[in-house]
Design an enzyme around this catalytic site. Sequence first.
Site, PDB file in Angstrom:
ATOM      1  N   LYS A 273       8.866 -20.516 -25.471  1.00  9.17           N
ATOM      2  CA  LYS A 273       9.365 -20.834 -26.819  1.00  9.17           C
ATOM      3  C   LYS A 273      10.452 -19.835 -27.179  1.00  9.17           C
ATOM      4  CE  LYS A 273       7.987 -20.706 -31.700  1.00  9.17           C
ATOM      5  NZ  LYS A 273       6.883 -20.427 -32.656  1.00  9.17           N
ATOM      6  N   ASP A 278      13.134 -18.022 -37.099  1.00 13.54           N
ATOM      7  CA  ASP A 278      12.287 -19.061 -37.681  1.00 13.54           C
ATOM      8  C   ASP A 278      12.110 -18.840 -39.176  1.00 13.54           C
ATOM      9  OD1 ASP A 278      10.572 -21.144 -38.153  1.00 13.54           O
ATOM     10  OD2 ASP A 278       8.812 -20.106 -37.362  1.00 13.54           O
ATOM     11  N   LYS A 285       8.968 -20.468 -45.052  1.00 11.54           N
ATOM     12  CA  LYS A 285       7.919 -19.453 -45.035  1.00 11.54           C
ATOM     13  C   LYS A 285       7.873 -18.720 -46.370  1.00 11.54           C
ATOM     14  CE  LYS A 285       8.158 -18.487 -40.072  1.00 11.54           C
ATOM     15  NZ  LYS A 285       6.789 -18.903 -39.728  1.00 11.54           N
ATOM     16  N   ASP A 296      10.468 -14.696 -32.735  1.00  7.31           N
ATOM     17  CA  ASP A 296       9.875 -15.972 -32.388  1.00  7.31           C
ATOM     18  C   ASP A 296      10.411 -16.547 -31.079  1.00  7.31           C
ATOM     19  OD1 ASP A 296       7.831 -17.644 -33.141  1.00  7.31           O
ATOM     20  OD2 ASP A 296       9.079 -18.996 -34.317  1.00  7.31           O
ATOM     21  N   ASP A 355       7.533 -25.916 -40.143  1.00  8.30           N
ATOM     22  CA  ASP A 355       7.231 -24.574 -39.639  1.00  8.30           C
ATOM     23  C   ASP A 355       6.301 -24.631 -38.424  1.00  8.30           C
ATOM     24  OD1 ASP A 355       7.439 -21.818 -39.576  1.00  8.30           O
ATOM     25  OD2 ASP A 355       5.770 -21.491 -40.966  1.00  8.30           O
ATOM     26  N   GLU A 357       7.243 -25.733 -35.588  1.00  5.61           N
ATOM     27  CA  GLU A 357       8.392 -26.164 -34.780  1.00  5.61           C
ATOM     28  C   GLU A 357       8.283 -25.768 -33.321  1.00  5.61           C
ATOM     29  OE1 GLU A 357       8.946 -22.121 -34.605  1.00  5.61           O
ATOM     30  OE2 GLU A 357       8.377 -23.271 -36.372  1.00  5.61           O
ATOM     31  N   ARG A 359       5.918 -25.959 -31.145  1.00  2.63           N
ATOM     32  CA  ARG A 359       5.294 -26.969 -30.291  1.00  2.63           C
ATOM     33  C   ARG A 359       6.251 -28.129 -30.003  1.00  2.63           C
ATOM     34  NH1 ARG A 359       0.590 -27.632 -34.556  1.00  2.63           N
ATOM     35  NH2 ARG A 359       1.192 -25.439 -34.725  1.00  2.63           N
TER      36      ARG A 359
END
Length: 511
Positions: A273, A278, A285, A296, A355, A357, A359
């Site tokens: 990933k 993010d 967030k 991230d 959020d 994201e 996956r």
Amino acid sequence: MTALTLSTSSAATLRADAVVVGVAKGAKGPVVAAGAEAVDKAFGGKLAAVLETLGATGAEGEVTKLPAASGLKAPVVLAVGLGEAPAKGDGYDAEALRRAAGTAARALAGSKKGAFALPVEDASAAAAVAEGALLGAYAYDKANSGNGTAAKDKKKNGNGPLAEVALLGGKPRDKAYKAAAERAVALAAEVNRARDLINIPSNVLNPASFAATVVAAGKEFGLKTEVLDEKALTKGGYGGILGVGQGSDAPPRLVRVAYTHPKAEKTLALVGKGITYDSGGISLKPAGHNETMKCDMSGAAAVFATIVAAAKLGLRVNLTGWLALAENMPSGAATRPGDVLTMYSGKTVEVLNTDAEGRLVLADAITRACEEKPDAILDVATLTGAMVLALGTRTFGIMANDEAFRTTVHEIAEEAGEASWPMPLPTDLRKSMDSPVADLANMGERMGGGLVAGLFLKEFIQDDITWAHLDIAGPAFNDGGPSGYTPKGGTGSAVRTLVRLAERTAAGDLG
């Protein structure tokens, strides 16, 4: 990076800024560990008593500095705690040696040379001390943040990392010791490469610049690289990666980086990933959760570093890394909650929370990786806050579609010195991702959210391919104080596990 030398010199005669000795917690007070005999002799056999007078107990992470006694070439003795003394006849645990060496290396920041006289009974102990010292000596070069004067200022002010680690008790002409040292240097360099990437601010490191970094390394180390830009992603139908990245002015990338060995019999695919920042997207967030979101992309950094490490070590295995790179930002073009994305696999996903994201980008990369039919796939991601709640900030979770493989990965992680824990994939949680408008949703039950995320990824794994998922959300970034060989900031979590897995695979010992 900090240099490493193996030395057969005595701790009393080697010239260095400081000599490092180990001290452990004994039944009646601190006990000087093996390796420090010459130093103890210089103190008339009373080094333990002197240390106790200064408050030393031998507890893990404890550092005590004192002026060297006459007869020692180094002006300073640095005693580092090893924790509980082992039973008679037993040696020190490898992780205890790593942490002690790392603590000592951090304490010697700004010094030119440290002589490490820690317990080195064999090549494996030497490897642990070398690895810990090199990882502990790490310091992020602020010049990478765009400040061209920072590196010079750091060097001028004496705040740079320890320049050289002299490992006493090492045997430079012994093949096992030499191999252990070479591996430690390569491994530490790549963990530190991952740390550097994680620490770079997101206004400097974005999907395009990350991809360019991989391409440059590919040329240096003989790796095959391929970069899919936004046009290629659109043409290929990578709806997950595009959907996450469409709200940013920095478009997404999918990077393939491969290391091959002519005699390899197995192939591993590693998927990382790589969300370079993010914000949470439209599902923004809350305040206080944005400041460290440059981390991230830690999974992609770990995968990239592992591929380079394998090339340096010449491992007899084929490794293919897939870096799913995007920046998750809110804008008029961003994916909205309720939108439906068509993934690279052809499956449709209802985005209930932008959020969630990671996956989405991983799903596209996993599907692409499956097309090459590797022997196993591992994905690495800072995926869920739920995993942090479950396991804390120092342990990553392992899920898999094969219980035996999950156990093997867990054992390898522990062997490498990385705390991990096997987690289940309960089938009853899958129903919570059912969607009335798509094949599945990117969110399910809130409780057990880390497991739900694993189940989502499992939907994109071909049934005949062995797969494991590492959720490193907890240990990937340390926003507290440094400890042992773990610095503040990016940690390089999972690199050592992935490299050890590649080594085991190359040796035909995957389990």
